[in-house]
Design a protein around this motif. Structure first.
Motif, PDB file in Angstrom:
ATOM      1  N   TRP A 106       0.836  -1.205   0.000  1.00  0.00           N
ATOM      2  CA  TRP A 106       0.000   0.000   0.000  1.00  0.00           C
ATOM      3  C   TRP A 106       0.872   1.256   0.000  1.00  0.00           C
ATOM      4  N   ASP A 107       1.907   1.262   0.846  1.00  0.00           N
ATOM      5  CA  ASP A 107       2.806   2.411   0.947  1.00  0.00           C
ATOM      6  C   ASP A 107       3.513   2.664  -0.382  1.00  0.00           C
ATOM      7  N   ALA A 108       3.991   1.607  -1.028  1.00  0.00           N
ATOM      8  CA  ALA A 108       4.671   1.751  -2.324  1.00  0.00           C
ATOM      9  C   ALA A 108       3.726   2.351  -3.364  1.00  0.00           C
ATOM     10  N   GLU A 109       2.465   1.947  -3.344  1.00  0.00           N
ATOM     11  CA  GLU A 109       1.480   2.515  -4.273  1.00  0.00           C
ATOM     12  C   GLU A 109       1.268   4.000  -4.007  1.00  0.00           C
ATOM     13  N   GLN A 110       1.202   4.376  -2.728  1.00  0.00           N
ATOM     14  CA  GLN A 110       1.004   5.783  -2.369  1.00  0.00           C
ATOM     15  C   GLN A 110       2.173   6.635  -2.848  1.00  0.00           C
ATOM     16  N   VAL A 111       3.390   6.138  -2.672  1.00  0.00           N
ATOM     17  CA  VAL A 111       4.584   6.869  -3.110  1.00  0.00           C
ATOM     18  C   VAL A 111       4.603   6.989  -4.628  1.00  0.00           C
ATOM     19  N   ALA A 112       4.288   5.904  -5.321  1.00  0.00           N
ATOM     20  CA  ALA A 112       4.279   5.923  -6.784  1.00  0.00           C
ATOM     21  C   ALA A 112       3.238   6.909  -7.310  1.00  0.00           C
ATOM     22  N   THR A 113       2.071   6.928  -6.679  1.00  0.00           N
ATOM     23  CA  THR A 113       1.013   7.846  -7.096  1.00  0.00           C
ATOM     24  C   THR A 113       1.438   9.292  -6.873  1.00  0.00           C
TER      25      THR A 113
ATOM     26  N   SER B 152       4.495  10.433  -6.670  1.00  0.00           N
ATOM     27  CA  SER B 152       5.624  10.742  -7.537  1.00  0.00           C
ATOM     28  C   SER B 152       5.204  11.016  -8.972  1.00  0.00           C
ATOM     29  N   SER B 153       4.082  10.429  -9.375  1.00  0.00           N
ATOM     30  CA  SER B 153       3.635  10.595 -10.755  1.00  0.00           C
ATOM     31  C   SER B 153       2.891  11.908 -10.976  1.00  0.00           C
ATOM     32  N   ARG B 154       2.528  12.583  -9.908  1.00  0.00           N
ATOM     33  CA  ARG B 154       1.831  13.865 -10.039  1.00  0.00           C
ATOM     34  C   ARG B 154       2.848  14.966 -10.288  1.00  0.00           C
TER      35      ARG B 154
END
Length: 58
Positions: free
Chosen positions: A40-47, A49-51
């Motif tokens: 979940w944390d990795a998904e939050q960081v990726a999201t 970072s993509s903004r």
């Protein structure tokens, strides 16, 4: 059960207190859908970072 709010500095510290033994918090905690905290944390960081953000934009 806690009688007041208790903040932990790491997921591992919280898991260890709740379980009463040493735990790897990033794998011990799961979301309500069963996803491990680490995923979940990795998904939050990726999201995040993509903004793209414009400085000074409203």
């Amino acid at each position: 059960m806690f009688i007041q709010e208790c903040k932990f500095t790491t997921p591992s510290m919280a898991a260890s207190v709740i379980c009463g033994s040493s735990k790897a918090g990033r794998t011990a905690w799961n979301t309500s859908s069963g996803q491990a905290y680490t995923d979940w944390d990795a998904e939050q960081v990726a999201t995040a970072s993509s903004r793209s953000y414009a400085i000074g934009a409203p």
